[in-house]
Scaffold this motif. Structure first.
Motif, PDB file in Angstrom:
ATOM      1  N   PHE A 177      35.166  43.963  73.298  1.00  0.00           N
ATOM      2  CA  PHE A 177      35.688  42.562  73.583  1.00  0.00           C
ATOM      3  C   PHE A 177      34.704  41.379  73.370  1.00  0.00           C
ATOM      4  CE2 PHE A 177      34.888  44.192  77.574  1.00  0.00           C
ATOM      5  CZ  PHE A 177      34.386  43.140  78.273  1.00  0.00           C
ATOM      6  N   SER A 178      33.387  41.831  72.798  1.00  0.00           N
ATOM      7  CA  SER A 178      32.629  40.676  72.655  1.00  0.00           C
ATOM      8  C   SER A 178      31.610  40.862  71.698  1.00  0.00           C
ATOM      9  CB  SER A 178      31.883  40.293  74.331  1.00  0.00           C
ATOM     10  OG  SER A 178      30.985  41.399  74.202  1.00  0.00           O
TER      11      SER A 178
ATOM     12  N   ARG B 203      43.813  41.354  77.350  1.00  0.00           N
ATOM     13  CA  ARG B 203      44.691  42.754  77.047  1.00  0.00           C
ATOM     14  C   ARG B 203      44.255  43.895  78.022  1.00  0.00           C
ATOM     15  NH1 ARG B 203      44.606  42.439  72.192  1.00  0.00           N
ATOM     16  NH2 ARG B 203      43.053  43.809  71.656  1.00  0.00           N
ATOM     17  N   LEU B 204      42.885  43.926  77.977  1.00  0.00           N
ATOM     18  CA  LEU B 204      42.255  45.282  78.733  1.00  0.00           C
ATOM     19  C   LEU B 204      42.286  44.949  80.166  1.00  0.00           C
ATOM     20  CD1 LEU B 204      39.291  46.044  76.275  1.00  0.00           C
ATOM     21  CD2 LEU B 204      41.179  47.149  76.523  1.00  0.00           C
TER      22      LEU B 204
ATOM     23  N   ILE C 189      32.780  36.056  74.061  1.00  0.00           N
ATOM     24  CA  ILE C 189      33.893  36.798  74.682  1.00  0.00           C
ATOM     25  C   ILE C 189      35.165  36.524  73.789  1.00  0.00           C
ATOM     26  CG2 ILE C 189      35.001  37.595  76.658  1.00  0.00           C
ATOM     27  CD1 ILE C 189      32.766  36.660  78.319  1.00  0.00           C
ATOM     28  N   ASP C 190      35.899  37.454  73.271  1.00  0.00           N
ATOM     29  CA  ASP C 190      36.947  37.443  72.886  1.00  0.00           C
ATOM     30  C   ASP C 190      38.011  37.521  73.995  1.00  0.00           C
ATOM     31  OD1 ASP C 190      39.552  37.533  71.495  1.00  0.00           O
ATOM     32  OD2 ASP C 190      38.980  39.315  70.410  1.00  0.00           O
ATOM     33  N   ARG C 191      38.407  36.364  74.473  1.00  0.00           N
ATOM     34  CA  ARG C 191      39.461  36.343  75.679  1.00  0.00           C
ATOM     35  C   ARG C 191      40.642  37.051  75.489  1.00  0.00           C
ATOM     36  NH1 ARG C 191      37.433  32.661  79.568  1.00  0.00           N
ATOM     37  NH2 ARG C 191      35.524  31.740  79.039  1.00  0.00           N
ATOM     38  N   THR C 192      41.372  37.027  74.276  1.00  0.00           N
ATOM     39  CA  THR C 192      42.276  37.717  74.196  1.00  0.00           C
ATOM     40  C   THR C 192      42.396  39.309  74.245  1.00  0.00           C
ATOM     41  OG1 THR C 192      43.024  35.890  72.538  1.00  0.00           O
ATOM     42  CG2 THR C 192      44.334  37.924  72.370  1.00  0.00           C
ATOM     43  N   THR C 193      41.423  39.953  73.800  1.00  0.00           N
ATOM     44  CA  THR C 193      41.059  41.301  73.796  1.00  0.00           C
ATOM     45  C   THR C 193      40.677  41.578  75.179  1.00  0.00           C
ATOM     46  OG1 THR C 193      40.124  41.424  71.646  1.00  0.00           O
ATOM     47  CG2 THR C 193      39.846  43.174  72.988  1.00  0.00           C
ATOM     48  N   ALA C 194      39.985  40.905  75.910  1.00  0.00           N
ATOM     49  CA  ALA C 194      39.632  41.065  77.369  1.00  0.00           C
ATOM     50  C   ALA C 194      40.787  41.065  78.096  1.00  0.00           C
ATOM     51  CB  ALA C 194      38.365  39.928  77.823  1.00  0.00           C
TER      52      ALA C 194
END
Length: 497
Positions: free
Chosen positions: A240-241, A107-108, A100-105
């Motif tokens: 985001f992943s 932000r969403l 998981i891209d925690r930064t993008t998640a």
């Protein structure tokens, strides 16, 4: 797979030799690896392994355990005492990890717990209800349709509501195609209904587009606007992943609380279990494994090592008991040692016989050594008993007494020795079912009796004379110390000549 062998009278090879003969031919077969071991009627192993003897490594870190186990097995395969070294590892299982891209998640507006609960809704068989009837009750399980559970790539078609706050009972909103949403703990509070269609996990047509929400708002329909607002915030899992495919263990065994791997092995021809245990222990110490990794033998190998560690104390206790009994019997501290002096020669003979016939120092062989303690010392008892009686009751010197004892006791000594020796020959050279178990006992008895009989007829008289003179010397020095130092001739009575 079980292989039944013909009776012993119809074959000339034992089970281990047959296994080695088959193993050489099966090694040429490509694509398989076969491990065989003889079946034991009495076993103390508490686990199943590919080969006969077991060695276990355990570590809290599974990756560290696999790494050191591979190195350890590679070193064991180099030992000449071992063959068919194997482990219970099952590598090669395919696994998919969701990164998981925690930064993008973030932000969403999607929390990690939301992702976890959404995946559990789709694939974890979450119970959302219970249906009660007059006779039974049925659990209602929520999961994705079977066609979406066959391929990991289907995860890219899973959508999660963006901007929803995570809860403790499940993801607040997870969306599927055609405006349908997941039910149960993750059900929407809007007016959207769950519709089980074939394209449940299909991508919403207006997901991630602003035109849909604008069009719905311009229509002024409140109910349609609620559904459009729910689906327009659906974000695909791939936004985001990403997925990583790798290999994992099909199963991870545990010993106690920690992951464990069992290394099993067979003995090479003419190799002893004691030598194999020493070689494996040396390899383990030379590798300098981390302190978190614990290693030890299991099953038969562990029992063999534990039994050998206690045997010296058992033999010492037997010798002390024999010394006390003989000391009380002959009222002497010295001559019980004379009788016990016959035992080293018997032990040497037993060890030489076991080495000559390539037999292990097993528990049965050690029983033979303990049995020799009682059989061999009767030679010394016969001679010492007669010699002490001749000294005490007939006034003979130690040399004359032991010489006469050797002449008169030679025939009974030979008769008893030959009786015990001939009784051990069937054990040593017999055949049939279970002969392998009894053979070390017979070989140890026969070898010990032969060597001790030859040596004790010469050594026992010498040791008897030596200890008897030593006892006389100590008794003379004790008497001289107890007498007055200035005493001379007794004074004559007065008036006497």
């Amino acid at each position: 797979m079980s292989i039944n062998l013909k009776p012993l009278e119809q074959r000339n090879l034992n089970a281990s030799d047959i296994i080695r003969r088959l193993q050489t031919k099966l090694n040429d077969v490509q694509g398989i690896q076969l491990f065989m071991q003889p079946v034991q009627n009495i076993t103390i192993d508490d686990r199943v392994s590919r080969t006969q003897y077991q060695y276990t490594l355990e570590d809290p870190d599974a990756n560290e355990l696999n790494d050191w186990t591979n190195r350890f097995v590679a070193n064991l395969k180099k030992l000449p005492e071992l063959e068919d070294v194997a482990t219970d590892q099952q590598p090669g299982g395919l696994a998919v990890s969701l990164v998981i891209d925690r930064t993008t998640a973030s932000r969403l507006g999607i929390a990690p717990t939301t992702i976890d609960n959404t995946l559990y809704d789709a694939f974890g068989q979450r119970q959302i209800n219970t249906m009660y009837t007059q006779l039974n009750q049925y659990h209602v399980i929520m999961e994705a349709q079977p066609q979406f559970q066959l391929d990991p790539d289907k995860l890219n078609k899973l959508y999660i509501q963006a901007g929803a706050a995570a809860t403790t009972t499940g993801a607040p909103a997870s969306s599927t195609g055609n405006g349908s949403t997941s039910a149960g703990s993750n059900a929407l509070t809007g007016s959207a209904l769950y519709t089980p269609s074939a394209n449940t996990l299909a991508s919403p047509a207006n997901a991630l587009t602003s035109s849909t929400s604008n069009a719905n708002s311009s229509k002024g329909a409140s109910s349609a606007g609620a559904t459009s607002s729910a689906t327009s915030n659906a974000v695909p899992l791939a936004a985001f992943s990403h997925f990583e495919t790798k290999t994992e263990q099909l199963s991870i065994n545990h010993q106690g609380q920690f992951p464990a791997i069992t290394v099993s092995f067979n003995l090479a021809p003419n190799a002893a279990l004691g030598g194999a245990i020493s070689a494996i222990t040396k390899v383990q110490k030379d590798m300098h494994m981390p302190a978190s990794l614990q290693a030890d033998f299991q099953g038969t190998a562990a029992s063999f090592r534990n039994s050998l560690s206690n045997m010296p104390l058992l033999i010492l206790a037997a010798l002390v008991t024999v010394y006390i009994v003989l000391g009380v019997l002959y009222e002497s501290f010295i001559h019980p040692i004379t009788i016990l002096s016959t035992l080293p020669s018997a032990g040497v003979g037993a060890f030489l016989a076991l080495i000559l016939f390539h037999q292990d120092l097993s528990v049965v062989a050690i029983i033979g050594l303990v049995l020799l303690i009682g059989i061999v010392k009767k030679n010394g008892i016969m001679m010492v008993d007669f010699a002490l009686d001749a000294e005490r009751n007939h006034g003979k010197s130690s040399t004359d007494a032991i010489y006469e004892a050797c002449l008169l006791r030679f025939r009974p000594i030979m008769m008893t020795t030959m009786a015990a020796l001939l009784g051990g020959l069937p054990l040593a050279f017999g055949s049939g079912i279970g002969s392998e178990l009894r053979r070390p006992l017979g070989i140890a008895m026969v070898g010990g009796l032969l060597v001790s009989q030859v040596l004790t007829l010469y050594t026992t008289p010498v040791i008897y004379i030596f200890f008897d003179r030593l006892a006389q010397r100590f008794s003379f020095s004790r008497k001289s110390e107890s007498s007055p130092s200035g005493s001379g001739a007794e004074p004559q009575p007065a008036g006497s000549l």
